[in-house]
Every structure is written in structure tokens, then in C-alpha cells.
Design a protein around this motif. Structure first.
Motif, PDB file in Angstrom:
ATOM      1  N   LEU A 159     -32.484   9.210  36.208  1.00 35.61           N
ATOM      2  CA  LEU A 159     -31.486  10.066  37.335  1.00 35.61           C
ATOM      3  C   LEU A 159     -30.142   9.196  37.417  1.00 35.61           C
ATOM      4  N   MET A 160     -28.952   9.743  37.227  1.00 32.50           N
ATOM      5  CA  MET A 160     -27.563   9.279  37.172  1.00 32.50           C
ATOM      6  C   MET A 160     -27.101  10.250  38.517  1.00 32.50           C
ATOM      7  N   ALA A 161     -26.911   9.371  39.523  1.00 32.55           N
ATOM      8  CA  ALA A 161     -26.336   9.935  40.759  1.00 32.55           C
ATOM      9  C   ALA A 161     -25.025  10.050  40.706  1.00 32.55           C
ATOM     10  N   SER A 162     -24.252  10.718  39.682  1.00 38.46           N
ATOM     11  CA  SER A 162     -22.819  11.215  39.698  1.00 38.46           C
ATOM     12  C   SER A 162     -22.772  11.978  38.280  1.00 38.46           C
ATOM     13  N   ASP A 163     -21.585  12.920  38.527  1.00 41.95           N
ATOM     14  CA  ASP A 163     -21.206  13.734  37.470  1.00 41.95           C
ATOM     15  C   ASP A 163     -19.890  13.406  36.867  1.00 41.95           C
ATOM     16  N   HIS A 164     -19.656  12.208  37.109  1.00 46.53           N
ATOM     17  CA  HIS A 164     -18.196  11.739  36.395  1.00 46.53           C
ATOM     18  C   HIS A 164     -18.372  10.635  35.591  1.00 46.53           C
ATOM     19  N   ALA A 165     -19.346  10.676  34.824  1.00 52.03           N
ATOM     20  CA  ALA A 165     -19.445   9.758  33.545  1.00 52.03           C
ATOM     21  C   ALA A 165     -18.457  10.149  32.542  1.00 52.03           C
ATOM     22  N   TRP A 166     -18.114  11.429  32.455  1.00 49.39           N
ATOM     23  CA  TRP A 166     -17.010  11.940  31.682  1.00 49.39           C
ATOM     24  C   TRP A 166     -15.637  11.048  31.674  1.00 49.39           C
ATOM     25  N   LEU A 167     -15.337  10.634  32.834  1.00 49.67           N
ATOM     26  CA  LEU A 167     -14.104  10.031  32.873  1.00 49.67           C
ATOM     27  C   LEU A 167     -14.060   8.709  32.005  1.00 49.67           C
ATOM     28  N   TRP A 168     -15.033   8.091  31.695  1.00 55.37           N
ATOM     29  CA  TRP A 168     -15.216   7.081  30.661  1.00 55.37           C
ATOM     30  C   TRP A 168     -14.862   7.628  29.170  1.00 55.37           C
ATOM     31  N   SER A 169     -15.325   8.586  28.999  1.00 50.81           N
ATOM     32  CA  SER A 169     -14.926   8.942  27.454  1.00 50.81           C
ATOM     33  C   SER A 169     -13.604   9.564  27.380  1.00 50.81           C
ATOM     34  N   ARG A 170     -12.961  10.020  28.432  1.00 49.68           N
ATOM     35  CA  ARG A 170     -11.659  10.372  28.686  1.00 49.68           C
ATOM     36  C   ARG A 170     -10.579   9.289  28.654  1.00 49.68           C
ATOM     37  N   GLY A 171     -11.230   7.986  28.572  1.00 50.08           N
ATOM     38  CA  GLY A 171     -10.562   6.836  28.823  1.00 50.08           C
ATOM     39  C   GLY A 171      -9.793   6.463  30.289  1.00 50.08           C
ATOM     40  N   PHE A 172     -10.318   7.011  31.078  1.00 51.72           N
ATOM     41  CA  PHE A 172      -9.523   6.864  32.417  1.00 51.72           C
ATOM     42  C   PHE A 172      -9.596   5.496  32.804  1.00 51.72           C
ATOM     43  N   GLU A 173      -8.602   4.771  33.321  1.00 52.66           N
ATOM     44  CA  GLU A 173      -8.453   3.485  33.601  1.00 52.66           C
ATOM     45  C   GLU A 173      -9.259   2.624  32.715  1.00 52.66           C
ATOM     46  N   GLY A 174      -9.015   2.881  31.311  1.00 52.20           N
ATOM     47  CA  GLY A 174      -9.765   1.916  30.434  1.00 52.20           C
ATOM     48  C   GLY A 174     -10.852   2.442  29.900  1.00 52.20           C
ATOM     49  N   GLY A 175     -11.554   3.357  30.808  1.00 53.53           N
ATOM     50  CA  GLY A 175     -12.846   4.239  30.252  1.00 53.53           C
ATOM     51  C   GLY A 175     -13.933   3.139  30.415  1.00 53.53           C
ATOM     52  N   GLY A 176     -15.086   3.469  29.777  1.00 52.36           N
ATOM     53  CA  GLY A 176     -16.223   2.598  29.628  1.00 52.36           C
ATOM     54  C   GLY A 176     -17.365   2.706  28.595  1.00 52.36           C
ATOM     55  N   GLY A 231     -25.431  23.246  34.371  1.00 55.44           N
ATOM     56  CA  GLY A 231     -25.338  24.138  35.475  1.00 55.44           C
ATOM     57  C   GLY A 231     -23.869  25.013  35.911  1.00 55.44           C
ATOM     58  N   GLU A 232     -23.291  24.392  36.843  1.00 56.58           N
ATOM     59  CA  GLU A 232     -21.912  24.897  37.033  1.00 56.58           C
ATOM     60  C   GLU A 232     -21.076  24.282  36.289  1.00 56.58           C
ATOM     61  N   PRO A 233     -20.209  24.888  35.831  1.00 57.34           N
ATOM     62  CA  PRO A 233     -19.177  24.381  34.754  1.00 57.34           C
ATOM     63  C   PRO A 233     -18.388  23.351  35.492  1.00 57.34           C
ATOM     64  N   HIS A 234     -18.042  22.305  34.745  1.00 59.61           N
ATOM     65  CA  HIS A 234     -17.073  21.358  35.114  1.00 59.61           C
ATOM     66  C   HIS A 234     -16.736  20.451  34.162  1.00 59.61           C
ATOM     67  N   PRO A 235     -15.546  19.685  34.085  1.00 55.16           N
ATOM     68  CA  PRO A 235     -15.144  18.986  33.047  1.00 55.16           C
ATOM     69  C   PRO A 235     -16.078  17.959  32.382  1.00 55.16           C
ATOM     70  N   GLY A 236     -17.170  17.692  32.681  1.00 52.40           N
ATOM     71  CA  GLY A 236     -18.184  16.894  31.918  1.00 52.40           C
ATOM     72  C   GLY A 236     -18.974  17.756  30.945  1.00 52.40           C
ATOM     73  N   SER A 237     -18.997  18.803  31.332  1.00 51.83           N
ATOM     74  CA  SER A 237     -20.126  19.814  30.229  1.00 51.83           C
ATOM     75  C   SER A 237     -19.679  19.515  28.828  1.00 51.83           C
ATOM     76  N   ARG A 238     -18.370  19.740  28.646  1.00 52.24           N
ATOM     77  CA  ARG A 238     -18.071  19.820  27.199  1.00 52.24           C
ATOM     78  C   ARG A 238     -18.077  18.192  26.699  1.00 52.24           C
ATOM     79  N   THR A 239     -17.873  17.245  27.697  1.00 46.91           N
ATOM     80  CA  THR A 239     -18.268  15.646  27.144  1.00 46.91           C
ATOM     81  C   THR A 239     -19.507  15.645  26.827  1.00 46.91           C
ATOM     82  N   TRP A 240     -20.521  16.116  27.584  1.00 49.70           N
ATOM     83  CA  TRP A 240     -22.004  15.941  27.237  1.00 49.70           C
ATOM     84  C   TRP A 240     -22.098  16.566  26.049  1.00 49.70           C
ATOM     85  N   ARG A 241     -21.709  17.900  25.767  1.00 52.37           N
ATOM     86  CA  ARG A 241     -21.897  18.606  24.480  1.00 52.37           C
ATOM     87  C   ARG A 241     -21.130  17.978  23.158  1.00 52.37           C
TER      88      ARG A 241
END
Length: 686
Positions: free
Chosen positions: A479-496, A284-294
Motif C-alpha cells: 500500500l503506497m499512501a500517495s498518488d504523487h510518485a509520478w513526480l519523481w519520474s518527471r524529475g521534480f526537484e531532482g526526482g527520485g 480509477g480517476e484520471p490524473h497525471p500519474g496514470s500515464r506514468t504508471w503505464r
């Protein structure tokens, strides 16, 4: 006592022979010349040669040894069919009595069971070991009490005595078995593969129909029955329903009069693999996580990705009709109406209703889920808005409803209590509270729909539901009630473990057996069977195990990890084992389902006959009466009408031995000198 003359030559035999030859030539010359003393010279030479041979009288004190008859008793599994076991024991008692009546005969009994590792009846191996323990010169005969189904006939030892077969079973025996000729080791999901199967009848088959019922079932499901011709190979087309191990049971019902039903079942295990995972990503709306999903989905070469993206943000209002925003018309109808069932997984990433996908399209997505499809919703602020896809036909299948609150606070995702038992999240590798994972900065507050029965497997801000999994009809939804899962793939605070979480989510939605919440599995481990029960409940019910012989036993499983219970069953018998806890069932084959002992069950002497012929032995069927035992000379036929023969060996041990010199040295010298003197005097007078 035994007396014999022996020679202990003082010189090597070739030298003595040469001396004898020279002497003979000289004597011949003397005779030719007419010497009068040649006879006495010949006698003197004979005395010398005899002295060189050193003749002696040997007296032996002998103890006669008894003959040994070896009786090999076949106690393998095939000998339990019919009354063979009773025939075997009765035959041994009879032959023991008849051999004892011969006198001077000892009996050695050799019992043979099933060989290790389904190697069958190893009679010749056992016979070789028995013969190595006994002097071959004392073996008078070998008797084999068996159904003739010997699986190491190529290991027959060197036999110096007649061998006989006492054949168990009845001439009227017959049996039916299922044979799998060809079966693939793996197959691609939803693609047709072929099993080649045959039903064989052996023995004295009664007159009847040339057709037989063949039942085919997969993973314990109700079987499909086919009528197939007996003795002819048929091809059965099958389709694999899920990835992982697919267990096909192919059987024919037991027919009255056949020897056993153990070989009426064949088990085929085919590993199902997915050719390619077809994924539709709706952004839907463009956000930093779109490219991460792709990037995540495109990084896997086994994923075919179709990405449906809306690049126009909602705040940009310039009056251009929605239908004219794309240079090329996007095939929405083709994707969401005509070909939606071709996709294995649909991902909605921050998608909200904009009029591009009519309600009828979203209603078709709901239908797709209920009929076996899989949908993952990654929710952003749009999920809490008035244009949320929850306010569409998808509300009937979504496991939680939004409260319209968007939490903009940092938090660390963690696995919930039920998530520690759920296979999707139980092995993500986090610490107790997810302290090893980086924070997310946004969460959509949702309320689980209780009547849906979904499972909250991950919690977020203040233990609010973060990841909810649910089953809808034949399909599944997450259903994942957040659009910030992409922070893990970016390694934010160690990622996940975003990649592992997505992989396990996709496999769960693809109905991988290993990721089922409620699963009963079994696998052979050496000679044992390890049972695994996965459940979200606190306890696991006892498992009833049915062995190949039909006996049942109950086993309690022990919890080895949250939600995982395990137990071990000793596999005392080769064949098909069935497990059930009342709700779930599993099948596992320990070794082949039909062991080698039950492949050819009709008794016969054809396998052993070449060995019997080589030793001049014979085969007699016990159902026709026990043969008599006779003694025969070595090399003579050892079987006839109603009788079998043994060869007396007349072996003995020497207890004492005395030796007397026939021609002492002094006597040899005296005789030779006297004879030569007489010859000289006689020749001198003349």
C-alpha cells in the motif's frame, strides 16, 4: 678397479679409415706382384695406423651405487573407504622390509593426495616429479599402493623399470551412485522441464531388487520419493517455483554394504527465469500519474500489461447508465473472475468503488492474494473517501486503514528504520533522511493494522506511514499512501528512484529469493563458502554448518549492512554443505557434490593395466596376501604367481681414473722405420 682399452685418434675416423683402405689395396698389389717384403711393409703400415689411433689403457676406480625403488602411496579420499588406509600403511611397511632384504636398494616414498580443483588422484604427475629427481639408471622398480582409480593415467612418464600395482580394497566391494545425465541451466517459471537421472551399481553387487528409491527435493523441502530401475535412465519432470537459483537435491538412501553414501547425492542448480510478467493495471480517476504508471510498465519488454481505465470522472453526472458508458463492453468478468489467476501482479491506481466492479469481483481479488497473488495499491484521495476500496472485501487484506484525512503538504519521502533493513528499500540509494529525493505534495493518512504485521518501510509527512508491505496467506500486498510518485519520474526537484522502487516492489511481490526479508543464502567463493543472512531483527542466530563428511560446526555471522549478516566457512572438503539457523536452511555444493574421487569407488587394476603390461609389471590384490620381491634381468617378465620383480641396475660412480699410453710416438716411429728397413733390405737381396 676396472681396466679397459680406449682409443683417442689423432685424425678423424673417416681419414684413418681411408688410409687403412689405401694401405690394404697397396699391400694387395704387392702380394699379387710377389714382392718378398710385403709382410714387413704390412706390419709397418699397421704400426702407423695404430699410432694414429693412439691406444691407451684406462683404469677406473668405481664406487658401486645402490638401486632405487620408488613406492607411490595413494592417500586420496577414495583410499579412506573401508580398511584401505590400514591396508596401505601395512603394505608399505611390508614392501619396505622386503626391498631392504634385497640389499643395495634405497626406497623413495611418494605420497599422493587429492588433486587441486577436484582433479582426482594425480599419481602419474607425482611419479614424473619423483623420477626427475633421481637418475633413471638407478631405478630398479616402481610400486604403486592404490585402489587403481588414477585420474591422470594419460600422463604416464617414460618408464625404464617394471611398475607394479598393490591393489587395496576387497573383491566383494560394491557401490551405488546417482548420476545426473542432463539438466537445464535455466528454466522458465511454471513450465515443465526434464532431468535425466540414473542410478548405477558397480562392483560385486549383491542379489536384490532391481528397483531403488530416488528422492527429489528442491531448496531443502521435504523430498518426493520414486522407485526407479537400477542402471536405466529415467526422465523426471519438474517445475521451477521461483526465480533465481533453485537447488534440486537428488539422492538415494544408503544401502547396507555399499562403500560410501557420498556419491548417493547429486545437486542440480537451475536458474529460474520469468518468461513475462503479467500485470493488470486498474486506473480509477484520471490524473497525471496514470500515464506514468503505464509508461513505466510498458517500458519493460518483459511485461505484458492489461490496462483497465475508467475515463469518466465522478463529477460528470449526465444520467447515462454505467453499463452504457463504453462502446465496447470491457471484459470485467473474464479479467476478475475467470483469468485473474493468470496475472502475476495487480495494480490499483487511485481506484474507488463505482459499481463497475461488484463486491464479488473484489472478493475474488482478496482470494487471489491469499492464494499467492500480489497486489499494489497506489492510494489517492479516493482511498480516504466513502467509496474507498478499503470499504470492500479488500479491507480484510489491506495492511492499513484510512483516517479520511488527506494531507496536502510538501514533504520528502524517506526510508524508515525498518525500511533500512528491508531489502525492498534498503538499497534505494538515498541519504539519511532522503534529502536527495524530490518532494511529493499529497499523502493519505493511514493507520497500520497491527494484527496484520505489515512493515512500514517508507515514511512521509511528519513520519506518517507512506509505503507498507505485508504478507497475506500465500500472497503479498503493498500500500503506497500517495498518488504523487509520478513526480519523481518527471524529475521534480531532482526526482527520485521511482523505477527502482517499482522494480524492487514487483520482485518482492514475485517472491524473489534475493528480496526476502528473512533469508539464509550461501554461495561458493573459491575454496570457501560465504553465508548471507538477511533479517529484520537486530541480531542473527548462529548458523550450524554440516560438512560433506557429516561433521557439524557453529558459526556466528557479522552484520555488514543494516539487516545483512555475513560469514565465511572454509571448505576443507569438496561436496554438499548444509546450513541451518534453526528456522531457515540452505544448501550449497563446493565443487561437485560427489567429487571425482567418489565417482568410481570400487577398486580395480583395469585403468592401470596397460601401463603395467608395457613395463612387464603386474597387479596383486593386498587382501590375497603380500607378494614376495625378486630380482629379474632387464627385459624379462617381472611378475608371477605370488611374486613381483625388480631389475638390478648395477650403477656406479667413477672416483678416480688413470690413463697409460700403449704406443708412444717415439716407439711407433722406431717400429715403423725398422719394419720398412727390413722390407727394403729383403727386397734388395732378391
Amino acid at each position: 678397479m676396472n681396466t679397459s682399452v680406449i682409443f683417442i685418434p689423432l685424425l678423424p675416423w673417416p681419414i684413418i679409415a681411408a688410409l687403412a683402405l689405401i694401405t690394404a689395396l697397396l699391400l694387395g698389389l704387392a702380394v699379387w706382384r710377389g714382392l718378398s717384403g710385403w709382410l714387413f711393409r704390412a706390419l709397418g703400415a699397421c704400426v702407423v695406423i695404430l699410432a694414429l689411433l693412439s691406444p691407451r689403457i684406462q683404469q677406473e676406480e668405481r664406487q658401486t651405487l645402490s638401486d632405487i625403488a620408488i613406492v607411490v602411496v595413494d592417500n586420496s579420499a577414495s583410499q579412506t573407504l573401508g580398511d584401505r588406509a590400514e591396508q596401505t600403511e601395512t603394505a608399505f611397511e611390508e614392501i619396505e622390509t622386503r626391498l631392504s632384504n634385497l640389499g643395495n636398494t634405497e626406497i623413495r616414498r611418494v605420497d599422493v593426495g587429492d588433486g587441486a580443483g577436484d582433479s582426482g588422484t594425480r599419481v602419474m604427475t607425482a611419479l614424473t616429479r619423483a623420477l626427475n629427481k633421481e637418475p633413471r639408471s638407478r631405478i630398479s622398480g616402481i610400486f604403486l599402493i592404490s585402489d587403481g582409480r588414477i585420474h591422470d593415467i594419460e600422463n604416464v612418464p617414460d618408464l625404464s623399470a617394471p611398475m607394479h600395482l598393490l591393489l587395496t580394497g576387497e573383491p566383494s566391494d560394491w557401490d551405488r551412485r546417482v548420476v545426473v545425465e542432463t539438466a537445464p541451466a535455466f528454466a522458465i517459471l511454471d513450465e515443465e522441464v526434464t532431468l535425466t537421472v540414473r542410478i548405477d551399481d558397480t562392483g560385486a553387487v549383491p542379489d536384490g531388487s532391481s528397483l531403488a528409491p530416488l528422492e527429489v527435493s528442491v531448496d531443502g523441502a521435504p523430498p518426493i520419493t520414486l522407485d526407479v530401475p537400477v542402471g536405466r535412465s529415467i526422465d523426471i519432470p519438474i517445475r521451477i517455483n521461483h526465480t533465481g537459483r533453485n537447488v534440486f537435491q537428488i539422492s538415494t538412501p544408503e544401502t547396507e554394504g555399499e562403500l560410501t553414501e557420498r556419491n548417493n547425492i547429486a545437486l542440480v542448480q537451475i536458474n529460474g527465469v520469468r518468461d513475462r510478467l503479467r500485470v493488470l493495471l486498474v486506473s480509477g480517476e484520471p490524473h497525471p500519474g496514470s500515464r506514468t504508471w503505464r509508461n513505466l510498465l510498458k517500458s519493460d519488454s518483459s511485461v505484458d500489461l492489461v490496462h483497465f481505465t475508467i475515463l469518466r470522472p465522478p463529477e460528470k453526472q449526465d444520467g447515462v447508465p454505467v453499463g452504457e458508458l463504453s462502446l465496447i463492453a470491457f471484459p470485467t468478468r473474464e479479467l476478475f473472475i475467470e483469468k485473474i489467476d493468470d496475472f502475476d501482479l495487480i495494480v490499483f491506481d487511485r481506484y474507488k468503488r463505482r459499481g463497475i466492479l461488484p463486491s464479488v469481483y473484489l472478493d475474488n481479488v482478496r482470494r487471489y492474494i491469499e492464494e499467492g497473488g500480489a497486489v499494489l495499491v497506489a492510494a489517492g484521495p479516493d482511498f480516504a473517501s466513502a467509496d474507498s476500496i478499503f470499504r470492500s472485501p479488500l479491507s480484510e487484506v489491506l495492511p492499513a486503514s484510512p483516517t479520511a484525512r488527506v494531507i496536502e503538504q510538501g514533504y520528502r519521502p524517506k526510508v524508515s528504520d525498518i525500511g533500512k533493513r528491508h531489502p525492498v528499500t534498503s538499497e534505494l540509494g538515498a541519504s539519511e533522511q532522503g534529502a536527495d529525493w524530490g518532494r511529493w505534495m499529497r499523502q493519505i493518512e493511514v493507520t497500520p493494522v497491527d494484527e496484520r504485521g505489515g512493515h512500514v518501510v517508507m515514511d512521509g509527512y511528519e513520519n506518517a506511514p507512506l509505503l507498507i508491505l505485508d504478507r497475506v496467506g500465500e500472497g503479498r500486498i503493498a500500500l503506497m499512501a500517495s498518488d504523487h510518485a509520478w513526480l519523481w519520474s518527471r524529475g521534480f526537484e531532482g526526482g527520485g528512484p521511482q523505477l527502482e522502487l517499482l522494480r524492487r516492489l514487483a520482485h518482492w511481490m514475485m517472491k524473489e529469493p534475493e528480496l526476502e526479508e528473512e533469508m539464509l543464502g550461501a554461495e561458493p567463493v573459491g575454496k570457501d563458502i560465504r553465508m548471507t543472512r538477511r533479517t529484520l531483527a537486530d541480531e542473527a542466530a548462529p548458523v550450524t554448518v554440516t560438512s560433506p563428511d557429516g561433521e557439524s560446526s557453529e558459526h556466528r555471522l557479522v552484520e555488514t549492512a543494516p539487516g545483512v549478516f555475513e560469514g565465511t566457512v572454509e571448505g576443507d572438503e569438496i561436496g554438499l554443505y548444509r546450513m541451518s539457523d534453526g528456522e531457515l536452511s540452505a544448501l550449497v555444493g563446493l565443487g561437485p557434490v560427489s567429487p571425482r574421487e567418489f565417482v568410481d569407488t570400487v577398486s580395480g587394476a583395469d585403468w592401470v593395466q596397460p601401463v603395467l603390461d608395457a613395463t612387464r609389471g603386474g597387479a596383486k590384490r593386498l587382501s590375497e596376501g603380500m607378494p614376495t620381491i625378486r630380482t629379474v634381468k632387464a627385459g624379462r617378465p617381472a611378475n608371477g604367481r605370488g611374486w613381483l620383480g625388480v631389475t638390478p641396475r648395477e650403477a656406479y660412480d667413477v672416483k678416480d681414473m688413470k690413463t697409460l699410453v700403449l704406443l708412444p710416438a717415439w716407439l711407433s716411429l722406431l717400429l715403423a722405420s725398422g719394419l720398412l728397413l727390413i722390407a727394403w733390405l729383403r727386397e734388395g737381396r732378391r
